[in-house]
Design a protein around this motif. Structure first.
Motif, short mmCIF file in Angstrom:
data_model
loop_
_atom_site.label_atom_id
_atom_site.label_comp_id
_atom_site.label_asym_id
_atom_site.label_seq_id
_atom_site.Cartn_x
_atom_site.Cartn_y
_atom_site.Cartn_z
N VAL A 18 96.98 -48.58 -14.14
CA VAL A 18 96.02 -48.72 -12.69
C VAL A 18 95.13 -49.78 -12.77
O VAL A 18 94.57 -50.04 -14.08
N ASN A 19 94.46 -50.08 -11.70
CA ASN A 19 93.60 -50.85 -11.31
C ASN A 19 92.18 -50.31 -11.80
O ASN A 19 91.16 -50.99 -12.39
N ASN A 20 92.08 -49.03 -11.46
CA ASN A 20 90.82 -48.31 -11.46
C ASN A 20 90.92 -47.02 -11.91
O ASN A 20 91.25 -46.12 -11.10
N ILE A 21 90.76 -46.50 -13.15
CA ILE A 21 91.04 -45.35 -13.57
C ILE A 21 90.26 -44.06 -13.11
O ILE A 21 90.70 -43.10 -12.88
N GLU A 22 89.03 -44.43 -12.81
CA GLU A 22 88.28 -43.37 -12.17
C GLU A 22 88.87 -42.70 -10.86
O GLU A 22 89.07 -41.83 -10.72
N LYS A 23 89.07 -43.80 -10.03
CA LYS A 23 89.68 -43.57 -9.08
C LYS A 23 90.97 -42.94 -8.76
O LYS A 23 91.33 -41.91 -7.98
N ALA A 24 91.78 -43.41 -9.67
CA ALA A 24 93.40 -43.04 -9.94
C ALA A 24 93.06 -41.59 -10.32
O ALA A 24 93.90 -40.71 -10.00
N ALA A 25 92.40 -41.29 -11.67
CA ALA A 25 92.24 -40.08 -12.15
C ALA A 25 91.86 -39.03 -10.99
O ALA A 25 92.45 -37.90 -11.17
N LYS A 26 91.03 -39.45 -10.16
CA LYS A 26 90.50 -38.49 -9.21
C LYS A 26 91.43 -38.02 -8.14
O LYS A 26 91.63 -37.11 -7.98
N GLU A 27 92.36 -39.05 -7.98
CA GLU A 27 93.56 -38.80 -7.10
C GLU A 27 94.59 -37.98 -7.51
O GLU A 27 95.20 -37.02 -7.01
N PHE A 28 94.80 -38.25 -8.72
CA PHE A 28 95.88 -37.38 -9.50
C PHE A 28 95.32 -36.01 -9.53
O PHE A 28 96.14 -35.05 -9.33
N ALA A 29 93.94 -35.88 -9.87
CA ALA A 29 93.56 -34.52 -10.14
C ALA A 29 93.51 -33.82 -8.80
O ALA A 29 94.04 -32.59 -8.66
N GLU A 30 93.26 -34.43 -7.62
CA GLU A 30 93.34 -33.86 -6.44
C GLU A 30 94.74 -33.27 -6.13
O GLU A 30 94.90 -32.44 -5.71
N PHE A 31 95.63 -34.17 -6.33
CA PHE A 31 97.20 -34.12 -6.08
C PHE A 31 97.61 -32.71 -6.84
O PHE A 31 98.39 -31.86 -6.39
N PHE A 32 97.29 -32.77 -8.17
CA PHE A 32 97.76 -31.71 -8.86
C PHE A 32 96.75 -30.52 -8.90
O PHE A 32 96.87 -29.43 -9.63
#
Lengths: 151, 151
Positions: A18-32
């Motif tokens: 990923v380009n931006n792990i803070e952003k991606a981790a937040k989106e994954f956490a929301e999804f799951f």
């Protein structure tokens, strides 16, 4: 039906660049619907001894792990700008699935098995409690295979 | 810890797009020391009712399945030249991991759940005994999520 080359028939990890792990981790956490996991950084060269294409590299990456699927973990990886398989993948392909990981025993022997079928190491390094090797398996398997060995 | 949106916490499939499925299947079979699996073709439009980005498409693909890993199957996919998520992936990225697949129940409801978080269908179709939907999840999850439902 253990694979003879790898000595295992279980995939343990899907690694995603990923380009931006803070952003991606937040989106994954929301999804799951889970808490955002801790974002860790791979260790500095003096501890990780990272080698990329046979040369030492100071490359490091930020990592976050999701264990929402019970049969496989998802690893998010944000590379720094130093040479690495992570950086190369992001520059060439953009964000996406970088590797499939398996746990092995006796990694040196498994690497020898892979070399015999034309698949060499592209990057390797140590982490606290274990080591990893990314294999140059893209031509044959269309994905990077990661060997993981915990001591 | 079943995922609320998907109603499952098991990844069943990794889908890999290839240029030449005969060659790739042979190489995978050699690597895993198994027989080359049968290469099948997705059904014609009259049976598959394939839709890509909301429009009917005559796209078909050749498929081969490897079940060497006990917790996940690998699907090789060679697209034809008609518009599809398979073709788009090959043209944009080249060979590589295209999707991660999960089995769901009540697919329509799961698709509604995904739409609520901004993830719509990119391609869908029927196969004998079931149906599938590829979701436009790349922006959020960095991979295409495939929903599979067998009747």
């Amino acid at each position: 039906m253990a694979n003879e080359i790898l000595g295992t028939d279980v995939v343990v990890q899907i690694g995603i660049i990923v380009n931006n792990i803070e952003k991606a981790a937040k989106e994954f956490a929301e999804f799951f619907a889970v808490d955002v996991p801790e974002i860790i950084e791979t260790e500095e060269f003096e501890k990780s001894h990272t080698e990329y294409k046979g040369e030492p590299t100071r490359a490091r990456a930020k990592l976050a792990f999701f264990r929402n699927f019970k049969n496989i973990e998802i690893e998010l990886i944000e590379p720094d700008s130093n040479p690495s398989t992570w950086r190369e993948f992001l520059d060439k392909h953009g964000e996406g699935i970088h590797h499939i990981g398996v746990f092995v025993k006796n990694m040196d022997q498994k690497i020898e098995n892979l070399k015999k079928v034309g698949i060499d190491v592209v990057q390797r390094g140590d982490y606290t409690g274990g080591r990893y090797a990314y294999m140059d398996s893209v031509e044959k398997l269309k994905f990077i295979l990661e060997l993981l060995e915990n001591y």
